[in-house]
Scaffold this motif. Structure first.
Motif, mmCIF file in Angstrom:
data_model
loop_
_atom_site.group_PDB
_atom_site.id
_atom_site.type_symbol
_atom_site.label_atom_id
_atom_site.label_comp_id
_atom_site.label_asym_id
_atom_site.label_seq_id
_atom_site.Cartn_x
_atom_site.Cartn_y
_atom_site.Cartn_z
ATOM 1 N N GLU A 35 33.331 34.533 30.325
ATOM 2 C CA GLU A 35 34.395 33.848 30.790
ATOM 3 C C GLU A 35 35.509 34.288 29.723
ATOM 4 O OE1 GLU A 35 34.889 32.044 33.447
ATOM 5 O OE2 GLU A 35 32.799 32.244 34.099
ATOM 6 N N ASN A 36 35.613 34.688 28.570
ATOM 7 C CA ASN A 36 36.784 34.856 27.689
ATOM 8 C C ASN A 36 37.028 36.584 28.037
ATOM 9 O OD1 ASN A 36 34.346 35.910 26.400
ATOM 10 N ND2 ASN A 36 35.186 35.774 24.451
ATOM 11 N N ILE A 37 36.296 37.145 28.757
ATOM 12 C CA ILE A 37 36.910 38.505 29.052
ATOM 13 C C ILE A 37 37.498 38.774 30.385
ATOM 14 C CG2 ILE A 37 36.281 41.008 29.260
ATOM 15 C CD1 ILE A 37 34.049 40.397 27.085
ATOM 16 N N GLU A 38 38.584 39.117 30.632
ATOM 17 C CA GLU A 38 39.390 39.528 31.859
ATOM 18 C C GLU A 38 38.570 40.567 32.556
ATOM 19 O OE1 GLU A 38 43.561 39.793 32.190
ATOM 20 O OE2 GLU A 38 43.951 38.547 30.769
ATOM 21 N N LEU A 39 38.437 40.350 33.880
ATOM 22 C CA LEU A 39 37.835 41.702 34.778
ATOM 23 C C LEU A 39 38.421 42.883 34.322
ATOM 24 C CD1 LEU A 39 35.632 42.311 36.750
ATOM 25 C CD2 LEU A 39 37.849 41.918 38.409
ATOM 26 N N PRO A 43 34.077 46.238 29.436
ATOM 27 C CA PRO A 43 33.714 47.557 29.104
ATOM 28 C C PRO A 43 33.485 48.479 29.932
ATOM 29 C CG PRO A 43 32.205 45.973 28.297
ATOM 30 C CD PRO A 43 33.202 45.390 29.224
ATOM 31 N N PHE A 44 32.834 48.210 31.145
ATOM 32 C CA PHE A 44 32.021 49.242 32.176
ATOM 33 C C PHE A 44 33.226 49.787 32.874
ATOM 34 C CE2 PHE A 44 31.200 44.880 33.346
ATOM 35 C CZ PHE A 44 31.863 44.689 34.413
ATOM 36 N N TRP A 45 34.284 49.772 32.704
ATOM 37 C CA TRP A 45 35.373 50.179 33.679
ATOM 38 C C TRP A 45 35.740 51.533 32.780
ATOM 39 C CZ3 TRP A 45 34.216 48.411 37.973
ATOM 40 C CH2 TRP A 45 34.080 46.920 38.293
ATOM 41 N N SER A 46 36.213 52.504 33.740
ATOM 42 C CA SER A 46 37.140 53.523 33.212
ATOM 43 C C SER A 46 38.473 53.128 33.190
ATOM 44 C CB SER A 46 36.975 54.780 34.236
ATOM 45 O OG SER A 46 37.358 54.528 35.629
ATOM 46 N N GLN A 47 39.362 53.971 32.482
ATOM 47 C CA GLN A 47 40.810 53.546 32.332
ATOM 48 C C GLN A 47 41.464 53.384 33.588
ATOM 49 O OE1 GLN A 47 42.295 52.460 29.694
ATOM 50 N NE2 GLN A 47 43.707 52.053 31.116
ATOM 51 N N PRO A 48 41.022 54.585 34.461
ATOM 52 C CA PRO A 48 41.685 54.325 36.060
ATOM 53 C C PRO A 48 41.123 52.997 36.682
ATOM 54 C CG PRO A 48 41.340 56.453 35.380
ATOM 55 C CD PRO A 48 40.504 55.818 34.495
ATOM 56 N N GLN A 49 39.977 52.817 36.511
ATOM 57 C CA GLN A 49 39.709 51.798 37.315
ATOM 58 C C GLN A 49 40.233 50.451 36.857
ATOM 59 O OE1 GLN A 49 35.385 52.453 36.397
ATOM 60 N NE2 GLN A 49 34.844 53.090 38.609
#
Length: 75
Positions: A35-39, A43-49
């Motif tokens: 809950e404490n990490i915004e979508l 860590p699994f998104w690339s920078q553009p995502q």
């Protein structure tokens, strides 16, 4: 102004991910967020995502509703 409804499959396409039902379900079942990490900070998104998710959500664009749905499903 009329808002366009984007299904989850379109969001996955926009993010450059496989967008079939099984691929989406696999992604969701293999990724989770506390809950404490915004979508957008996951860590699994690339920078553009991450940038796309953050910008579209903060702008309350046509993508915001489906981004919210993804956020809920990942919790």
């Amino acid at each position: 102004m009329e808002h366009t409804h984007h299904p989850l499959s379109e969001l996955f396409e926009q993010l450059g991910l496989e967008s079939g039902h099984d691929a989406i379900e696999h992604f969701i079942s293999s990724h989770s967020l506390p809950e404490n990490i915004e979508l957008a900070n996951a860590p699994f998104w690339s920078q553009p995502q991450a940038s796309f998710l953050k910008e579209e959500w903060h702008a309350d664009s046509d993508w915001a509703e489906v981004i919210d749905q993804l956020n809920i499903r990942l919790r």
